[in-house]
Design an enzyme around this catalytic site. Structure first.
Site, PDB file in Angstrom:
ATOM      1  N   GLN A 263       2.822  29.302  43.355  1.00  0.00           N
ATOM      2  CA  GLN A 263       3.906  29.234  44.344  1.00  0.00           C
ATOM      3  C   GLN A 263       4.915  28.133  44.012  1.00  0.00           C
ATOM      4  O   GLN A 263       6.062  28.192  44.437  1.00  0.00           O
ATOM      5  CB  GLN A 263       3.340  29.012  45.744  1.00  0.00           C
ATOM      6  CG  GLN A 263       2.705  30.280  46.313  1.00  0.00           C
ATOM      7  CD  GLN A 263       2.301  30.123  47.767  1.00  0.00           C
ATOM      8  OE1 GLN A 263       2.744  29.221  48.452  1.00  0.00           O
ATOM      9  NE2 GLN A 263       1.442  31.007  48.233  1.00  0.00           N
TER      10      GLN A 263
ATOM     11  N   ASN B 296       1.418  27.619  58.951  1.00  0.00           N
ATOM     12  CA  ASN B 296       0.512  27.509  57.804  1.00  0.00           C
ATOM     13  C   ASN B 296       0.996  28.441  56.697  1.00  0.00           C
ATOM     14  O   ASN B 296       0.203  29.016  55.951  1.00  0.00           O
ATOM     15  CB  ASN B 296      -0.916  27.864  58.237  1.00  0.00           C
ATOM     16  CG  ASN B 296      -1.956  27.342  57.237  1.00  0.00           C
ATOM     17  OD1 ASN B 296      -1.610  26.625  56.295  1.00  0.00           O
ATOM     18  ND2 ASN B 296      -3.203  27.712  57.435  1.00  0.00           N
TER      19      ASN B 296
ATOM     20  N   ARG C 122      -2.599  21.014  52.307  1.00  0.00           N
ATOM     21  CA  ARG C 122      -2.390  21.908  51.155  1.00  0.00           C
ATOM     22  C   ARG C 122      -1.420  21.230  50.197  1.00  0.00           C
ATOM     23  O   ARG C 122      -0.290  20.919  50.560  1.00  0.00           O
ATOM     24  CB  ARG C 122      -1.879  23.278  51.622  1.00  0.00           C
ATOM     25  CG  ARG C 122      -2.896  23.971  52.524  1.00  0.00           C
ATOM     26  CD  ARG C 122      -2.380  25.280  53.069  1.00  0.00           C
ATOM     27  NE  ARG C 122      -2.200  26.291  52.030  1.00  0.00           N
ATOM     28  CZ  ARG C 122      -1.690  27.493  52.265  1.00  0.00           C
ATOM     29  NH1 ARG C 122      -1.303  27.828  53.483  1.00  0.00           N
ATOM     30  NH2 ARG C 122      -1.557  28.357  51.280  1.00  0.00           N
TER      31      ARG C 122
ATOM     32  N   LYS D 258      -6.233  27.241  49.660  1.00  0.00           N
ATOM     33  CA  LYS D 258      -5.531  28.241  50.466  1.00  0.00           C
ATOM     34  C   LYS D 258      -5.639  27.867  51.945  1.00  0.00           C
ATOM     35  O   LYS D 258      -5.876  26.711  52.271  1.00  0.00           O
ATOM     36  CB  LYS D 258      -6.121  29.623  50.190  1.00  0.00           C
ATOM     37  CG  LYS D 258      -5.919  30.094  48.767  1.00  0.00           C
ATOM     38  CD  LYS D 258      -4.478  30.447  48.485  1.00  0.00           C
ATOM     39  CE  LYS D 258      -4.308  30.877  47.046  1.00  0.00           C
ATOM     40  NZ  LYS D 258      -3.321  31.885  46.853  1.00  0.00           N
ATOM     41  N   GLU D 259      -5.519  28.876  52.837  1.00  0.00           N
ATOM     42  CA  GLU D 259      -5.520  28.608  54.270  1.00  0.00           C
ATOM     43  C   GLU D 259      -6.700  27.723  54.672  1.00  0.00           C
ATOM     44  O   GLU D 259      -6.650  26.965  55.618  1.00  0.00           O
ATOM     45  CB  GLU D 259      -5.555  29.917  55.052  1.00  0.00           C
ATOM     46  CG  GLU D 259      -4.199  30.607  55.162  1.00  0.00           C
ATOM     47  CD  GLU D 259      -3.778  31.360  53.907  1.00  0.00           C
ATOM     48  OE1 GLU D 259      -4.359  31.129  52.814  1.00  0.00           O
ATOM     49  OE2 GLU D 259      -2.839  32.169  54.015  1.00  0.00           O
TER      50      GLU D 259
ATOM     51  N   ASP E 126       3.534  34.315  59.605  1.00  0.00           N
ATOM     52  CA  ASP E 126       4.191  33.695  58.446  1.00  0.00           C
ATOM     53  C   ASP E 126       5.654  34.100  58.323  1.00  0.00           C
ATOM     54  O   ASP E 126       6.495  33.296  57.905  1.00  0.00           O
ATOM     55  CB  ASP E 126       3.441  34.063  57.145  1.00  0.00           C
ATOM     56  CG  ASP E 126       2.226  33.154  56.942  1.00  0.00           C
ATOM     57  OD1 ASP E 126       1.855  32.446  57.902  1.00  0.00           O
ATOM     58  OD2 ASP E 126       1.663  33.152  55.835  1.00  0.00           O
TER      59      ASP E 126
ATOM     60  N   SER F  96      -2.265  33.204  38.648  1.00  0.00           N
ATOM     61  CA  SER F  96      -1.670  34.189  39.568  1.00  0.00           C
ATOM     62  C   SER F  96      -0.351  34.762  39.038  1.00  0.00           C
ATOM     63  O   SER F  96       0.636  34.865  39.770  1.00  0.00           O
ATOM     64  CB  SER F  96      -1.434  33.560  40.948  1.00  0.00           C
ATOM     65  OG  SER F  96      -2.548  32.858  41.406  1.00  0.00           O
TER      66      SER F  96
ATOM     67  N   HIS G  99      -6.790  34.337  58.104  1.00  0.00           N
ATOM     68  CA  HIS G  99      -6.730  35.785  58.308  1.00  0.00           C
ATOM     69  C   HIS G  99      -7.657  36.551  57.373  1.00  0.00           C
ATOM     70  O   HIS G  99      -8.318  37.510  57.769  1.00  0.00           O
ATOM     71  CB  HIS G  99      -5.288  36.249  58.144  1.00  0.00           C
ATOM     72  CG  HIS G  99      -4.657  35.844  56.834  1.00  0.00           C
ATOM     73  ND1 HIS G  99      -3.904  36.684  56.084  1.00  0.00           N
ATOM     74  CD2 HIS G  99      -4.697  34.679  56.126  1.00  0.00           C
ATOM     75  CE1 HIS G  99      -3.483  36.057  54.995  1.00  0.00           C
ATOM     76  NE2 HIS G  99      -3.957  34.838  54.999  1.00  0.00           N
ATOM     77  N   ARG G 100      -7.705  36.121  56.112  1.00  0.00           N
ATOM     78  CA  ARG G 100      -8.507  36.911  55.149  1.00  0.00           C
ATOM     79  C   ARG G 100      -9.999  36.772  55.422  1.00  0.00           C
ATOM     80  O   ARG G 100     -10.778  37.682  55.158  1.00  0.00           O
ATOM     81  CB  ARG G 100      -8.163  36.524  53.715  1.00  0.00           C
ATOM     82  CG  ARG G 100      -6.724  36.795  53.391  1.00  0.00           C
ATOM     83  CD  ARG G 100      -6.440  37.051  51.931  1.00  0.00           C
ATOM     84  NE  ARG G 100      -5.000  37.143  51.767  1.00  0.00           N
ATOM     85  CZ  ARG G 100      -4.268  38.196  52.140  1.00  0.00           C
ATOM     86  NH1 ARG G 100      -4.857  39.253  52.669  1.00  0.00           N
ATOM     87  NH2 ARG G 100      -2.962  38.199  51.993  1.00  0.00           N
TER      88      ARG G 100
ATOM     89  N   ASP H 267      -6.084  36.724  45.957  1.00  0.00           N
ATOM     90  CA  ASP H 267      -6.320  36.973  47.386  1.00  0.00           C
ATOM     91  C   ASP H 267      -7.252  38.147  47.610  1.00  0.00           C
ATOM     92  O   ASP H 267      -8.204  38.071  48.386  1.00  0.00           O
ATOM     93  CB  ASP H 267      -4.990  37.224  48.105  1.00  0.00           C
ATOM     94  CG  ASP H 267      -4.235  35.923  48.347  1.00  0.00           C
ATOM     95  OD1 ASP H 267      -4.812  34.849  48.053  1.00  0.00           O
ATOM     96  OD2 ASP H 267      -3.094  35.978  48.816  1.00  0.00           O
TER      97      ASP H 267
ATOM     98  N   LYS I  10      -1.571  36.283  60.953  1.00  0.00           N
ATOM     99  CA  LYS I  10      -0.817  35.691  59.842  1.00  0.00           C
ATOM    100  C   LYS I  10      -0.200  36.771  58.967  1.00  0.00           C
ATOM    101  O   LYS I  10       0.921  36.617  58.484  1.00  0.00           O
ATOM    102  CB  LYS I  10      -1.745  34.793  59.028  1.00  0.00           C
ATOM    103  CG  LYS I  10      -1.051  33.973  57.964  1.00  0.00           C
ATOM    104  CD  LYS I  10      -2.020  32.927  57.440  1.00  0.00           C
ATOM    105  CE  LYS I  10      -1.563  32.257  56.185  1.00  0.00           C
ATOM    106  NZ  LYS I  10      -0.334  31.503  56.261  1.00  0.00           N
TER     107      LYS I  10
END
Ligand code: DC
Length: 700
Positions: free
Chosen positions: A180, A94, A128, A356-357, A52, A208, A401-402, A329, A434
């Site tokens: 965001q 991404n 997204r 999300k991703e 990222d 958030s 990734h998460r 997250d 990521k």
């Protein structure tokens, strides 16, 4: 980083030691953008090095920012709010933290200074939503074309120099899908607040919020004071101008910390805590509040500036019910901690997971079920009950990734009493790049596994059978450690020779073996070795060293002295060991034993080719005589003679190429695994449809 199709984690049973976290993704990309827009040069310390941030850096370079690396410090010179480049196509992977703020910044810059910019990403990025940001920017006068589906990237932003932005009225943005969008506006609008105050009004309940705090905090560091009225109204004062702070430090990633906080709560049970360095009590990241949630489940946490220490408290963990809006997250990690709780865990306020991703609610539900948990999911919640029967599972990671980092925690199942303990296969493990490229290395650095739980593949065989190459390739394919046991005997021979000790002086050679100071590493041209700090890679490979090794390896006391050292290579995630007696003596319980042979003629021919390619003159006849003599000595010595273990699989590779041999071994290995052969990923990364899927307990 593990750039392999899958990584098998053995059952893990403890964790202690220290991990140093990589820099925060959210802070890194905000700092990069701010430094890129600001006047002057910013020295960025401890920047996250990941996919990222790489796309953000590439984009900034395309836009005319200059970068200079000085060790771990990045010096970034910004464009001082003036477009240097008026046309560019930016690929942003991404990275939502790059797409949204760059879209906002370039939209306002193109409108006032003229330009044409196209922003695109990977297919998932084009699923997204970005409509709320586009809807906030268009009333300002920004020309934005959606090049794919309406409301989604890719976008084209364009304008002619001298255009005006309608900033007299408050700019309205929705805050209930992703924070965001607000962050993007907060980062972009100071560029156009020279002549008057600029006001942003948030519509709907802002989610958030802690991420907005990070944005405000970093804006302040770059000279922009934003007045905040509750969470609904933000005012940027007239005359705002980005000023580089000169130097800025990126703190460790608090979301990444969550995996190790969870690990401490689950697995730091031996007295020593798991210490996490990079974030602590002074963190500006909202996800640091994950600590409170982990404590509610049972973790014991101590903290100070820049560090946390975690160990197990209540055990089993206690299930919790929590609105996770403040830790979107890190909350994913709670869903996995639920595997170790004696009551169900219900996480609410997580609708944002769906955009999300991947659709993280669907993905998490599917993969937790795969390891045996019972899961109920809804539009904005997930409820998880611990498995009553753990399943060995190949978990899909959805290029998220998460998902990969979270599901790795399922490998601690022995601590939940899984009978039998099960390994966990992580598909596409490199997706962690990521935000945390070395996540698995960090995991293996602190997690422990019982020796029996760590899989070993033995590849034994006579000289020049190709076992070294095969073992290295198999180890690479599986992400396992490699033990070239021949190198230990070679090093012993070499070290003895350097001390003037002859192979006849058996006890002296054994002492050399016992105190062998040998270190292995990797270079671009294969494995490297150092003896007492001096590189001996080339010398170890010499034929003369091989002959010396053949002699010292016949000494029983030498074999004894090297036994413990060889066992110490058995570390998670697994080991491929090559030699003569790996399967028969050193790792008799190994799950796969290969005995690799080839005809003496073939072996002599291969060795000859190898030497000639290195410019070393050689004769096939002499080589063949040498290797037959070594075969005889290795096979007839009284201790650990070179012969196949009873349960070894014999492979004659006289007619096989290396690729075929690797494939053959991997096929045999796969047959010994409890996992199904990986199939295509389930279709959980479809766009953000807020569907309610009733939970289906059991293994899917
Ligand atoms: O595999 P290699 O050529 O590097 O091995 C060098 C010598 O070491 C070989 O002649 C036999 C000995 N050896 C051994 O006895 N046991 C092992 N496990 C590995 C090697």
């Amino acid at each position: 980083m593990y750039d392999i199709p899958f990584l098998d984690l053995p059952p893990l049973d403890g964790a202690s030691g220290t991990v140093r976290l990589p820099g925060s993704k959210s802070i890194s990309n905000r700092v990069l953008l701010l430094a890129g827009l600001a006047e002057g040069t910013t020295a960025v310390h401890d920047l996250l090095d990941s996919d990222d941030t790489a796309v953000m850096l590439a984009a900034l370079q395309q836009l005319g920012c200059t970068l200079r690396r000085d060790g771990a410090v990045l010096h970034l010179t910004g464009i001082a709010g003036r477009l240097q480049v008026h046309e560019a196509a930016l690929f942003l992977g991404n990275a939502g933290t790059a797409m949204r703020p760059l879209a906002a910044a370039l939209a306002v810059l193109a409108t006032t200074q003229g330009g044409r910019f196209e922003l695109s990403g990977v297919p998932r990025m084009h699923e997204r939503p970005i409509a709320d940001l586009v809807d906030a920017l268009r009333p300002l006068g920004c020309a934005i074309d959606e090049l794919g589906a309406p409301g989604y990237p890719p976008l084209r932003l364009h304008g002619v120099a001298g255009g005006q932005l309608a900033t007299a009225q408050p700019i309205r943005v929705r805050g209930d899908v992703s924070s965001q969008f607000l962050t993007a506006l907060l980062l972009a609008l100071p560029l156009v607040a020279q002549d008057r105050d600029v006001v942003i009004e948030v519509q709907g309940e802002l989610i958030s919020k802690p991420y907005i705090d990070i944005t405000l905090n970093l804006l302040a560091r770059f000279g922009i004071a934003v007045r905040r009225d509750g969470w609904a109204r933000f005012t940027m004062a007239q005359g705002s101008r980005y000023r580089s702070p000169g130097s800025i430090h990126v703190e460790g990633d608090a979301s990444s910390a969550s995996y190790f906080i969870a690990m401490g709560a689950i697995a730091a049970h031996g007295g020593a805590p798991l210490r996490i360095e990079g974030v602590g009590s002074d963190s500006i990241q909202g996800d640091i509040r994950f600590v409170e949630a982990a404590e509610a489940m049972g973790a014991q946490v101590r903290s100070g500036p820049g560090w946390l220490e975690v160990h197990r408290g209540r055990w089993p963990l206690a299930g919790i019910t929590l609105d996770c809006n403040h830790i979107p997250d890190a909350a994913m990690t709670l869903a996995v901690m639920a595997l170790y709780a004696d009551t169900p865990t219900r996480l609410t306020g997580i609708a944002s997971w769906r955009v999300k991703e991947t659709d993280r609610i669907a993905a998490m539900a599917a993969e937790l079920r795969r390891v045996g948990a019972q899961v109920v999911e809804g539009p904005d919640f997930i409820e998880v009950r611990a498995p009553t029967c753990w399943q060995a599972a190949a978990v899909h990671t959805y290029d998220d990734h998460r998902m990969a980092m979270c599901l790795s925690l399922a490998a601690f199942n022995p601590l939940a009493g899984a009978e039998p303990p099960v390994p966990v296969r992580i598909l596409d493990p490199k997706c962690v790049a990521k935000t945390f490229p070395d996540y698995f290395e960090a995991l293996f650095g602190v997690a422990t596994a019982s020796a029996e739980a760590v899989p070993v593949i033995c590849i034994d065989g006579p000289t020049a059978s190709g076992k070294g190459t095969l073992a290295a390739r198999v180890a690479d394919a599986l992400g396992y450690h490699l033990l070239d046991s021949g190198a230990l005997y070679r090093a012993t021979g070499l070290a003895a020779q350097r001390h003037g000790i002859t192979p006849e002086d058996e006890s002296a050679v054994a002492r050399v073996a016992q105190f062998l100071d040998l270190r292995f590493g990797h270079g671009p041209d294969g494995s490297r070795a150092w003896l007492r700090g001096e590189e001996v890679s080339a010398e170890l490979r010499l034929e003369s060293t091989g002959l010396l090794a053949s002699r010292v390896s016949a000494i029983p006391a030498v074999r004894d002295a090297l036994h413990g050292l060889q066992l110490s290579f058995r570390r998670a995630p697994g080991l491929v060991a090559d030699g003569r007696d790996m399967g028969s003596v050193v790792f008799p319980g190994a799950r796969l034993k290969i005995f690799l042979t080839a005809s003496p003629a073939k072996r002599a021919e291969r060795r000859h080719k190898q030497l000639i390619s290195k410019g070393i003159p050689a004769s096939i006849a002499v080589l063949r005589a040498d290797l037959e003599a070594r075969d005889a000595r290795d096979a007839n010595r009284p201790v650990a003679p070179c012969k196949p273990a009873e349960d070894a699989l014999l492979i004659d590779n006289s007619e096989l190429g290396i690729e075929e041999s690797v494939e053959l071994v991997l096929r045999h290995w796969q047959q010994r695994q409890p996992f199904a052969i990986p199939t295509a990923a389930p279709a959980a990364s479809t766009p953000a449809l807020l569907s309610t899927t009733p939970g289906k307990p059991g293994n899917t």
